[in-house]
Design an enzyme around this catalytic site. Structure first.
Site, PDB file in Angstrom:
ATOM      1  N   CYS A 167       0.813  -1.104  -0.177  1.00 55.93           N
ATOM      2  CA  CYS A 167      -0.082   0.158   0.173  1.00 55.93           C
ATOM      3  C   CYS A 167       0.862   1.334  -0.172  1.00 55.93           C
ATOM      4  O   CYS A 167       2.290   0.995   0.294  1.00 55.93           O
ATOM      5  CB  CYS A 167      -1.033  -0.048   1.099  1.00 55.93           C
ATOM      6  SG  CYS A 167      -0.043   0.131   2.860  1.00 55.93           S
ATOM      7  N   HIS A 226       5.969  -7.496   6.847  1.00 55.50           N
ATOM      8  CA  HIS A 226       6.084  -8.945   7.251  1.00 55.50           C
ATOM      9  C   HIS A 226       6.433  -9.857   6.125  1.00 55.50           C
ATOM     10  O   HIS A 226       5.915 -10.700   5.529  1.00 55.50           O
ATOM     11  CB  HIS A 226       4.654  -9.537   7.653  1.00 55.50           C
ATOM     12  CG  HIS A 226       4.388  -8.743   9.132  1.00 55.50           C
ATOM     13  ND1 HIS A 226       5.016  -9.341  10.310  1.00 55.50           N
ATOM     14  CD2 HIS A 226       3.355  -8.077   9.432  1.00 55.50           C
ATOM     15  CE1 HIS A 226       4.605  -8.729  11.245  1.00 55.50           C
ATOM     16  NE2 HIS A 226       3.498  -7.808  10.776  1.00 55.50           N
ATOM     17  N   GLU A 235      -0.732  -0.965  15.560  1.00 57.66           N
ATOM     18  CA  GLU A 235      -1.538   0.355  15.506  1.00 57.66           C
ATOM     19  C   GLU A 235      -2.402   0.710  16.404  1.00 57.66           C
ATOM     20  O   GLU A 235      -2.440   1.775  16.594  1.00 57.66           O
ATOM     21  CB  GLU A 235      -2.385  -0.047  14.121  1.00 57.66           C
ATOM     22  CG  GLU A 235      -3.254   1.378  13.592  1.00 57.66           C
ATOM     23  CD  GLU A 235      -3.911   1.189  12.243  1.00 57.66           C
ATOM     24  OE1 GLU A 235      -3.523   0.446  11.470  1.00 57.66           O
ATOM     25  OE2 GLU A 235      -5.250   1.696  12.615  1.00 57.66           O
ATOM     26  N   SER A 243       2.182  -7.494   1.651  1.00 56.79           N
ATOM     27  CA  SER A 243       3.664  -7.569   2.332  1.00 56.79           C
ATOM     28  C   SER A 243       4.545  -8.043   1.000  1.00 56.79           C
ATOM     29  O   SER A 243       5.691  -8.419   1.436  1.00 56.79           O
ATOM     30  CB  SER A 243       3.742  -8.514   3.444  1.00 56.79           C
ATOM     31  OG  SER A 243       2.698  -8.083   4.428  1.00 56.79           O
TER      32      SER A 243
END
Lengths: 278, 278
Positions: free
Chosen positions: B12, B36, B122, B260
């Site tokens: 992203c 990851h 987060e 990822s």
């Protein structure tokens, strides 16, 4: 036979308050009917000389004017004040709240969404408080939101008498496409309190009498809620419609009344039932 | 055979940005893995001397520290600053937003509700920004709201990777019992953009290759979405797992990759497929 009133029935807080305010101002006129019940309006006329003006133009120069629970549009209030009427504000506090919220949020740069009926007097009043009238929208269905030119920040209020579940659908649709929405739950519980109390009573009663206008959606809903749990549920406008045979062999009569039914009509019905069973 | 990448796939915006920031700071350490994916972390180590500190205590006095996309709790940031580290903040702007909202709303007297996983880095970061920690609550299910000592005014944010429909359920439950709720839609579309693009491509492709970790829920979801429209959908971690027979008689191969999966692994896969079909 035991006769028992529902724990909540009839007039809501706002209507009771408005009638008391009117009674304290003998000789005034109400702008629009204070309540959808001709008998009660007649009682106020005969007992307190309370007149009724359906339109702004019908109000005479020296009239003291009672604003009813629904409130009125801001510009009409300004006209009344300009004309130096004595303005007696009986707007329900639960309606003043969304009026104030819409005014403040519009001023703070939020687009306004009002969940309600555009033709309802309460909503005509509430929307009029938006500072930017072209940035305030009235919707009934989530789909209506799709084409609205809303900003990223939206404040949303509800008509006081709407169902919370339906309001939640509007909010769910709004929140998925906007960065921030401010949700003010302006729904009043009064309608649901009467319904819940009637449903509770209908479980125990073997006959239920619901008093209210035959064309009042509020009263009809109360009646159908009672019918779910008590097959012998009757809807009447006043004591003249009672039928003694309804109570034959019954031991427990429950009573509820629509939001426009004054207490004195409820009492007349109770008195009549008691006379029938003597 | 035609080979086509989904219109949205892989990293992203926030992860791409964080990796660029790390590459610009050779010799720094990241506090927690930046992504990851061991191959990508190894590439950053070999090419840019980027180290990895799993715990605060592992960070050396003279380390420059990269904060990863998830962000970190406010008190840990204070510790790093107190220790005079050079702090390089790669917190995703989509995560900084709920951090700032929680800080401001808590300061403004709103109870805070965070829709998310309490154990997710987060969320540990976001909740730490509430001024009043005893008035900030993390929930995953609407039922969890019932017992919370919330005030009448509540502000609510979501973990960036949650489903909007699930967030809407939390909001619906909140709005029915509170006077005002402020809903900040802090969900990031990136995950859904990859999914939508993969689904679109799978409709046309006669073979789909999804690249990502076999244990990544994100990648597994992409794979199952592709399988709906393309029976020949395969999940691989890298090009070594490709099987030439998958492409026999096929004319259109679609490619997608989990959040990822770095672009260079995607490119290796494309190169290998092209070699197989030569």
């Amino acid at each position: 036979m035991k006769i028992q009133l529902a724990s909540s029935y009839g007039f809501c807080f706002g209507v009771k308050r408005a009638i008391e305010i009117a009674e304290e101002h003998k000789g005034s006129v109400t702008y629009g009917p204070l309540i959808h019940n001709k008998d009660e309006i007649n009682r106020l006329k005969v007992g307190f000389d309370i007149g009724l003006a359906e339109n702004l133009n019908d109000i005479q120069t020296d009239d003291a004017v009672v604003i009813r629970t629904h409130g009125i549009p801001k510009n009409e209030l300004e006209v009344l004040n300009t004309q130096d009427h004595k303005v007696i504000d009986a707007t329900c506090p639960y309606v003043t709240t969304p009026q104030n919220i819409v005014e403040k949020m519009s001023d703070d740069g939020y687009s306004i969404v009002i969940f309600g009926d555009a033709s309802h007097p309460e909503i005509k009043g509430v929307v009029s408080y938006a500072k930017y009238q072209d940035d305030a929208f009235i919707v009934l269905e989530p789909e209506e939101l799709d084409d609205l030119p809303l900003r990223g920040k939206v404040a949303v209020v509800s008509q006081t008498t709407k169902k919370p579940e339906d309001f939640a659908k509007i909010v769910a649709a709004l929140m998925l496409t906007r960065k921030e929405i401010r949700v003010f739950n302006t729904i009043c519980n009064a309608t649901f309190e009467n319904q819940d109390a009637a449903a509770e009573l209908a479980k125990d009663a073997d006959v239920m009498v619901v008093i209210g206008g035959k064309h009042s959606s509020n009263t009809k809903q109360l009646h159908s809620i009672c019918q779910r749990d008590c097959a012998n549920s009757y809807l009447i406008e006043n004591e003249t419609e009672l039928d003694a045979s309804w109570f034959d062999g019954k031991t427990f009569c429950g009573i509820s009344a629509g939001a426009s039914t004054p207490d004195w009509i409820v009492q007349n019905v109770i008195d009549s039932i008691q006379e029938m069973k003597q």
